[in-house]
Design a protein around this motif. Sequence first.
Motif, PDB file in Angstrom:
ATOM      1  N   GLU A  86      -6.570   7.382   0.360  1.00  0.00           N
ATOM      2  CA  GLU A  86      -6.106   7.524  -1.021  1.00  0.00           C
ATOM      3  C   GLU A  86      -6.858   8.621  -1.774  1.00  0.00           C
ATOM      4  O   GLU A  86      -6.604   8.834  -2.971  1.00  0.00           O
ATOM      5  CB  GLU A  86      -6.236   6.202  -1.769  1.00  0.00           C
ATOM      6  CG  GLU A  86      -5.603   4.995  -1.074  1.00  0.00           C
ATOM      7  CD  GLU A  86      -4.221   5.270  -0.512  1.00  0.00           C
ATOM      8  OE1 GLU A  86      -3.420   5.945  -1.185  1.00  0.00           O
ATOM      9  OE2 GLU A  86      -3.950   4.828   0.617  1.00  0.00           O
ATOM     10  N   LYS A  95      -7.007   7.517  -5.599  1.00  0.00           N
ATOM     11  CA  LYS A  95      -5.841   6.833  -6.149  1.00  0.00           C
ATOM     12  C   LYS A  95      -6.085   5.326  -6.195  1.00  0.00           C
ATOM     13  O   LYS A  95      -6.730   4.764  -5.309  1.00  0.00           O
ATOM     14  CB  LYS A  95      -4.602   7.136  -5.302  1.00  0.00           C
ATOM     15  CG  LYS A  95      -4.216   8.605  -5.259  1.00  0.00           C
ATOM     16  CD  LYS A  95      -3.070   8.831  -4.277  1.00  0.00           C
ATOM     17  CE  LYS A  95      -2.760  10.304  -4.120  1.00  0.00           C
ATOM     18  NZ  LYS A  95      -1.724  10.546  -3.083  1.00  0.00           N
ATOM     19  N   ASN A 109      -2.003   2.175  -2.914  1.00  0.00           N
ATOM     20  CA  ASN A 109      -1.373   2.814  -1.760  1.00  0.00           C
ATOM     21  C   ASN A 109       0.076   2.351  -1.659  1.00  0.00           C
ATOM     22  O   ASN A 109       0.581   1.696  -2.579  1.00  0.00           O
ATOM     23  CB  ASN A 109      -2.154   2.492  -0.471  1.00  0.00           C
ATOM     24  CG  ASN A 109      -2.229   0.983  -0.206  1.00  0.00           C
ATOM     25  OD1 ASN A 109      -1.343   0.223  -0.612  1.00  0.00           O
ATOM     26  ND2 ASN A 109      -3.288   0.545   0.464  1.00  0.00           N
ATOM     27  N   THR A 150      -5.473  -1.748  -1.718  1.00  0.00           N
ATOM     28  CA  THR A 150      -6.726  -1.025  -1.841  1.00  0.00           C
ATOM     29  C   THR A 150      -7.738  -1.935  -2.528  1.00  0.00           C
ATOM     30  O   THR A 150      -7.384  -2.981  -3.092  1.00  0.00           O
ATOM     31  CB  THR A 150      -6.563   0.243  -2.689  1.00  0.00           C
ATOM     32  OG1 THR A 150      -6.188  -0.155  -4.022  1.00  0.00           O
ATOM     33  CG2 THR A 150      -5.504   1.167  -2.132  1.00  0.00           C
TER      34      THR A 150
END
Length: 276
Positions: free
Chosen positions: A30, A233, A236, A242
């Motif tokens: 990410e 980020k 996902n 995540t």
Amino acid sequence: MTLNEFKFTYKTNDIFKLMILSDLHVQSPEADIIRLKKDLESIKDDDKAYIIGNGDWFDAIVVPDIRYSKTSDDTKTPAIINECADQLESIMSPYRDKILGIGIGNHAWKYVKKCGTDPVLLLCKTLSTETHQIKHLGYSGIARFKFEHEVGGGIKNFIYYQHHGWGAGMQTEGGSITKYARHAKNWRAALHVYGHDHHKEFKELPTRLGMASQACKWQEEKEYLVLAGSYLKTFNKLNYPTYSEENGMHPTPLGCVVVSLQVKHDEMVISDASYI
């Protein structure tokens, strides 16, 4: 904690830029490497733009770590740290002469404590050249930016403070601002930089008012707070979450803060140049 000094030559009204890169988290799938490269490209041709790292360039979560998950590991070989170091060297080598120093964050620091190897120190050495040594800035540090006029004299000092940050990460940007603004009161600096929480903000702190040392008049001391942002980020596109999703964190804006330092005749003007 580290103490450093960086020296620059200037002409009156020159504008220097300081790109503050924090929480890249290279290793995670990410990590937005495309955005990172785009941001770096924006300062490529600016000979007065510099880079300073505030930790967690490495995600540094290896297999024995209880936080490890295959979904959060984008490396292809068992040598996770080596692979990440090679990737960071490839990304940053075109800008190595602009990098003043790189700090260590909680991810790499945990790796140091468990494994006895500092990937940030290795990266600093790898990216350094005979004419430009990149400094390891530690978990926190203060640096003097010393500007000397090109014709001699006219020295101006700018004090920079950074700390990678601490805690589980605040859910709101306001919470992070409050936490770090309180901490900034402990340190005399014009710019106070914090990472870790993955928020991105440039904010003027309350002005300190005092008396000038050379004359009987008021003197203002302006200070600024930077939450340095992140390139990780929040979510996902998988069935498995995540770390941020699992812990209920909201989406955060990606990118970094770029600070402008304009060296005028009688003052240093500090402003947010992130969108210039």
